[in-house]
Design a protein around this motif. Structure first.
Motif, PDB file in Angstrom:
ATOM      1  N   SER A 154       0.843  -1.190   0.000  1.00 20.86           N
ATOM      2  CA  SER A 154       0.000   0.000   0.000  1.00 20.86           C
ATOM      3  C   SER A 154       0.891   1.258   0.000  1.00 20.86           C
ATOM      4  O   SER A 154       1.652   1.462   0.955  1.00 20.86           O
ATOM      5  CB  SER A 154      -0.913   0.007   1.233  1.00 20.86           C
ATOM      6  OG  SER A 154      -1.720   1.159   1.234  1.00 20.86           O
ATOM      7  N   PRO A 155       0.823   2.083  -1.049  1.00 20.37           N
ATOM      8  CA  PRO A 155       0.004   1.949  -2.261  1.00 20.37           C
ATOM      9  C   PRO A 155       0.558   0.875  -3.191  1.00 20.37           C
ATOM     10  O   PRO A 155       1.768   0.748  -3.354  1.00 20.37           O
ATOM     11  CB  PRO A 155       0.115   3.336  -2.898  1.00 20.37           C
ATOM     12  CG  PRO A 155       1.439   3.855  -2.419  1.00 20.37           C
ATOM     13  CD  PRO A 155       1.628   3.326  -1.045  1.00 20.37           C
ATOM     14  N   SER A 156      -0.338   0.105  -3.779  1.00 14.53           N
ATOM     15  CA  SER A 156       0.050  -1.055  -4.557  1.00 14.53           C
ATOM     16  C   SER A 156       0.231  -0.731  -6.044  1.00 14.53           C
ATOM     17  O   SER A 156      -0.480   0.116  -6.591  1.00 14.53           O
ATOM     18  CB  SER A 156      -1.007  -2.155  -4.407  1.00 14.53           C
ATOM     19  OG  SER A 156      -0.695  -3.279  -5.203  1.00 14.53           O
ATOM     20  N   GLY A 157       1.179  -1.414  -6.654  1.00 20.55           N
ATOM     21  CA  GLY A 157       1.396  -1.309  -8.096  1.00 20.55           C
ATOM     22  C   GLY A 157       1.953  -2.627  -8.584  1.00 20.55           C
ATOM     23  O   GLY A 157       2.097  -3.577  -7.811  1.00 20.55           O
ATOM     24  N   SER A 158       2.282  -2.699  -9.863  1.00 17.14           N
ATOM     25  CA  SER A 158       2.827  -3.947 -10.396  1.00 17.14           C
ATOM     26  C   SER A 158       3.655  -3.680 -11.640  1.00 17.14           C
ATOM     27  O   SER A 158       3.478  -2.664 -12.309  1.00 17.14           O
ATOM     28  CB  SER A 158       1.699  -4.928 -10.736  1.00 17.14           C
ATOM     29  OG  SER A 158       0.907  -4.441 -11.802  1.00 17.14           O
ATOM     30  N   ILE A 159       4.583  -4.596 -11.914  1.00 19.80           N
ATOM     31  CA  ILE A 159       5.324  -4.596 -13.161  1.00 19.80           C
ATOM     32  C   ILE A 159       5.305  -6.025 -13.703  1.00 19.80           C
ATOM     33  O   ILE A 159       5.100  -6.976 -12.944  1.00 19.80           O
ATOM     34  CB  ILE A 159       6.782  -4.114 -13.004  1.00 19.80           C
ATOM     35  CG1 ILE A 159       7.584  -5.062 -12.082  1.00 19.80           C
ATOM     36  CG2 ILE A 159       6.836  -2.697 -12.495  1.00 19.80           C
ATOM     37  CD1 ILE A 159       9.060  -4.746 -12.044  1.00 19.80           C
ATOM     38  N   THR A 160       5.497  -6.158 -14.987  1.00 19.49           N
ATOM     39  CA  THR A 160       5.543  -7.482 -15.609  1.00 19.49           C
ATOM     40  C   THR A 160       6.950  -7.750 -16.106  1.00 19.49           C
ATOM     41  O   THR A 160       7.510  -6.962 -16.876  1.00 19.49           O
ATOM     42  CB  THR A 160       4.551  -7.582 -16.777  1.00 19.49           C
ATOM     43  OG1 THR A 160       3.224  -7.328 -16.293  1.00 19.49           O
ATOM     44  CG2 THR A 160       4.591  -8.966 -17.398  1.00 19.49           C
ATOM     45  N   VAL A 161       7.531  -8.842 -15.620  1.00 17.43           N
ATOM     46  CA  VAL A 161       8.861  -9.269 -16.046  1.00 17.43           C
ATOM     47  C   VAL A 161       8.698 -10.606 -16.747  1.00 17.43           C
ATOM     48  O   VAL A 161       8.386 -11.615 -16.107  1.00 17.43           O
ATOM     49  CB  VAL A 161       9.825  -9.400 -14.859  1.00 17.43           C
ATOM     50  CG1 VAL A 161      11.214  -9.805 -15.345  1.00 17.43           C
ATOM     51  CG2 VAL A 161       9.893  -8.094 -14.077  1.00 17.43           C
ATOM     52  N   GLY A 162       8.874 -10.610 -18.056  1.00 19.33           N
ATOM     53  CA  GLY A 162       8.594 -11.818 -18.821  1.00 19.33           C
ATOM     54  C   GLY A 162       7.106 -12.106 -18.793  1.00 19.33           C
ATOM     55  O   GLY A 162       6.299 -11.300 -19.244  1.00 19.33           O
ATOM     56  N   THR A 163       6.741 -13.245 -18.222  1.00 18.68           N
ATOM     57  CA  THR A 163       5.331 -13.617 -18.101  1.00 18.68           C
ATOM     58  C   THR A 163       4.842 -13.514 -16.661  1.00 18.68           C
ATOM     59  O   THR A 163       3.721 -13.906 -16.363  1.00 18.68           O
ATOM     60  CB  THR A 163       5.117 -15.054 -18.603  1.00 18.68           C
ATOM     61  OG1 THR A 163       5.933 -15.956 -17.828  1.00 18.68           O
ATOM     62  CG2 THR A 163       5.499 -15.178 -20.073  1.00 18.68           C
ATOM     63  N   ILE A 164       5.686 -12.980 -15.769  1.00 20.90           N
ATOM     64  CA  ILE A 164       5.354 -12.931 -14.345  1.00 20.90           C
ATOM     65  C   ILE A 164       4.987 -11.510 -13.928  1.00 20.90           C
ATOM     66  O   ILE A 164       5.686 -10.550 -14.255  1.00 20.90           O
ATOM     67  CB  ILE A 164       6.526 -13.434 -13.491  1.00 20.90           C
ATOM     68  CG1 ILE A 164       6.871 -14.875 -13.865  1.00 20.90           C
ATOM     69  CG2 ILE A 164       6.198 -13.343 -12.016  1.00 20.90           C
ATOM     70  CD1 ILE A 164       8.079 -15.417 -13.132  1.00 20.90           C
ATOM     71  N   THR A 165       3.893 -11.366 -13.203  1.00 17.70           N
ATOM     72  CA  THR A 165       3.483 -10.078 -12.641  1.00 17.70           C
ATOM     73  C   THR A 165       3.996  -9.974 -11.220  1.00 17.70           C
ATOM     74  O   THR A 165       3.735 -10.841 -10.385  1.00 17.70           O
ATOM     75  CB  THR A 165       1.956  -9.931 -12.648  1.00 17.70           C
ATOM     76  OG1 THR A 165       1.484  -9.968 -13.995  1.00 17.70           O
ATOM     77  CG2 THR A 165       1.531  -8.602 -12.016  1.00 17.70           C
ATOM     78  N   LEU A 166       4.756  -8.920 -10.945  1.00 18.10           N
ATOM     79  CA  LEU A 166       5.293  -8.680  -9.616  1.00 18.10           C
ATOM     80  C   LEU A 166       4.559  -7.502  -8.991  1.00 18.10           C
ATOM     81  O   LEU A 166       4.532  -6.408  -9.561  1.00 18.10           O
ATOM     82  CB  LEU A 166       6.792  -8.370  -9.690  1.00 18.10           C
ATOM     83  CG  LEU A 166       7.684  -9.331 -10.477  1.00 18.10           C
ATOM     84  CD1 LEU A 166       9.128  -8.861 -10.421  1.00 18.10           C
ATOM     85  CD2 LEU A 166       7.561 -10.743  -9.933  1.00 18.10           C
ATOM     86  N   TYR A 167       3.970  -7.717  -7.813  1.00 14.55           N
ATOM     87  CA  TYR A 167       3.302  -6.641  -7.082  1.00 14.55           C
ATOM     88  C   TYR A 167       4.287  -5.995  -6.109  1.00 14.55           C
ATOM     89  O   TYR A 167       5.222  -6.638  -5.631  1.00 14.55           O
ATOM     90  CB  TYR A 167       2.091  -7.175  -6.322  1.00 14.55           C
ATOM     91  CG  TYR A 167       1.014  -7.727  -7.212  1.00 14.55           C
ATOM     92  CD1 TYR A 167       0.112  -6.879  -7.849  1.00 14.55           C
ATOM     93  CD2 TYR A 167       0.896  -9.102  -7.449  1.00 14.55           C
ATOM     94  CE1 TYR A 167      -0.878  -7.375  -8.691  1.00 14.55           C
ATOM     95  CE2 TYR A 167      -0.091  -9.609  -8.282  1.00 14.55           C
ATOM     96  CZ  TYR A 167      -0.972  -8.747  -8.907  1.00 14.55           C
ATOM     97  OH  TYR A 167      -1.939  -9.244  -9.735  1.00 14.55           O
TER      98      TYR A 167
END
Length: 211
Positions: A154-167
């Protein structure tokens, strides 16, 4: 008359030489300015990277201290921030629009568990290795992978590395304080959590091994 003609010729030659020297001087100044501008951007990018790495180290080291002490332990660290809290410098150094500071924790690579810090934004592509690396990592003793759970952050976000979503945490640079307070504790009665409070200028983390 001959003397006047010679004087006129000398004056004309002098003006031509002066004009050529002036053109060369202007070209040299522009060329040096361009090179200095390029160097300053590269230097700025290095400074941003060093600050990202320093922040990752500070978080991982504080987590390791608390984990080593056991349940009920608590530790506080302070980190000075200059570049990561200036959106304009981040845009210039990293060629990104609408930059955000992204912080997460886990074991994406085979190197072990630890803290990941990067700057995201429009045009961002994560690079974890090599000379163009823009995701910085620091090992920690705590064996956990909270980047798979969006509710931890919190506050939450995400990035995508390859096929994996990292929060992880997604923080606006302008909300970061000049000195960030990092508070880590091990409270077995509370769930795993990472919270950034912009009003307090504080990053508060609760680890809960096995919880």
């Amino acid at each position: 008359m001959m003397q006047k003609a010679r004087r006129g010729q000398i004056s004309l030659e002098f003006m031509l030489i002066f004009g050529i020297m002036l053109i060369l001087l202007l070209y040299s100044v522009n060329n040096i300015t361009f090179r200095e501008g390029s160097t300053s951007i590269e230097t700025l990018r290095i400074q941003v990277s060093l600050e990202e790495k320093n922040l990752a180290n500070a978080i991982s080291n504080t987590i390791s201290q608390v984990y080593a002490q056991g349940p009920g332990a608590k530790s506080t660290t302070y980190v000075k921030l200059t570049y990561l809290r200036d959106a304009g410098m981040l845009e210039k150094a990293l060629n990104l629009e609408s930059p955000k500071i992204f912080i997460t924790y886990g074991n994406y690579s085979s190197d072990g568990n630890g803290t990941y810090v990067t700057v995201t934004g429009t045009g961002f592509t994560p690079v974890l290795t090599g000379g163009n690396k823009n995701v910085f990592w620091s090992r920690s003793m705590y064996q956990a992978v909270p980047y798979g759970n969006s509710s931890v952050w919190s506050p939450s976000g995400s990035i995508t590395v390859g096929t994996i979503t990292l929060y992880g945490l997604e923080i606006d640079p302008t909300n970061l304080p000049p000195t960030l307070k990092i508070v880590v504790e091990w409270n077995p009665e509370q769930p795993e959590s990472w919270t950034f409070d912009s009003a307090k200028g504080e990053l508060r983390i609760n680890i809960n091994p096995g919880g």
